[in-house]
Design a protein around this motif. Structure first.
Motif, mmCIF file in Angstrom:
data_model
loop_
_atom_site.group_PDB
_atom_site.id
_atom_site.type_symbol
_atom_site.label_atom_id
_atom_site.label_comp_id
_atom_site.label_asym_id
_atom_site.label_seq_id
_atom_site.Cartn_x
_atom_site.Cartn_y
_atom_site.Cartn_z
ATOM 1 N N TYR A 25 -12.468 -2.912 -34.026
ATOM 2 C CA TYR A 25 -11.879 -1.946 -34.881
ATOM 3 C C TYR A 25 -10.203 -2.089 -34.815
ATOM 4 O O TYR A 25 -9.961 -3.152 -34.023
ATOM 5 C CB TYR A 25 -12.093 -0.631 -34.227
ATOM 6 C CG TYR A 25 -13.455 -0.038 -33.636
ATOM 7 C CD1 TYR A 25 -14.452 -0.197 -34.655
ATOM 8 C CD2 TYR A 25 -13.892 -0.189 -32.375
ATOM 9 C CE1 TYR A 25 -15.733 -0.143 -34.345
ATOM 10 C CE2 TYR A 25 -15.049 0.458 -32.288
ATOM 11 C CZ TYR A 25 -16.191 0.303 -33.036
ATOM 12 O OH TYR A 25 -17.464 0.439 -32.593
ATOM 13 N N ILE A 51 -16.126 3.769 -40.229
ATOM 14 C CA ILE A 51 -16.289 4.143 -38.649
ATOM 15 C C ILE A 51 -17.613 5.043 -38.681
ATOM 16 O O ILE A 51 -17.452 5.937 -39.698
ATOM 17 C CB ILE A 51 -15.098 4.751 -38.311
ATOM 18 C CG1 ILE A 51 -13.952 3.721 -38.075
ATOM 19 C CG2 ILE A 51 -15.339 5.351 -36.773
ATOM 20 C CD1 ILE A 51 -14.300 2.570 -36.984
ATOM 21 N N ASP A 55 -19.749 4.356 -33.521
ATOM 22 C CA ASP A 55 -18.444 3.511 -33.154
ATOM 23 C C ASP A 55 -17.420 4.291 -32.481
ATOM 24 O O ASP A 55 -16.597 3.844 -31.708
ATOM 25 C CB ASP A 55 -17.730 3.047 -34.599
ATOM 26 C CG ASP A 55 -18.344 2.235 -35.490
ATOM 27 O OD1 ASP A 55 -18.891 1.048 -34.977
ATOM 28 O OD2 ASP A 55 -18.523 2.394 -36.569
#
Length: 157
Positions: A25, A51, A55
């Motif tokens: 990320y 996302i 996540d």
């Protein structure tokens, strides 16, 4: 040693940024805010693929023990991990660059040409750091100091 809100954000960012990258990320934002009687540490992450809740849970599980170990916040707080969402606030140059070509809304502190709000396609930043929008074929530049908020804009049907 008690840290102020800005110090907490910096300390958490130092922990969260490399962790987010390790997990695939990138760190979008860190906020430490009071809402009602409670304090919230909000860590916002994003990725090229977007996302989802898994996540957020993955980041939460990974960062929670690191925050406990580093202990940058003395007081009790709620930890929230989220995505920036489809309509996101663009606070930094990195945010602006990441959203070039997106529809955005600029809200101004004071009117320019009679308006305090402009919709357009985000062109980016010019050499002077002004936010540049394409408003129906007309290029408009806005000084950062004149902008109250800059957010992506999505037309919900």
């Amino acid at each position: 040693m008690k840290k102020n809100g800005g110090g907490i954000v910096k300390a958490v960012t130092k922990i969260a940024e490399p962790l987010a990258e390790e997990l695939g990320y990138f760190l979008w934002d860190v906020e430490y805010v009071k809402e009602g009687a409670d304090m919230y540490l909000r860590i916002t992450i994003d990725s090229e693929d977007g996302i989802n809740i898994d996540d957020c849970e993955r980041m939460h599980r990974a960062i929670d023990p690191l925050l406990d170990e580093a202990d940058p916040i003395e007081d009790a707080y709620h930890l929230e991990i989220s995505s920036p969402g489809i309509e996101r606030e663009l606070k930094t140059d990195l945010h602006v660059t990441a959203c070039e070509g997106w529809d955005v809304e600029v809200r101004l502190y004071a009117p320019i040409d009679g308006a305090k709000s402009y919709l357009g396609v985000l062109v980016g930043l010019d050499d002077d750091g002004n936010v540049v929008l394409d408003c129906n074929g007309t290029e408009r530049k806005f000084a950062r100091a004149s902008i109250a908020s800059l957010k992506t804009h999505y037309e919900f049907e």
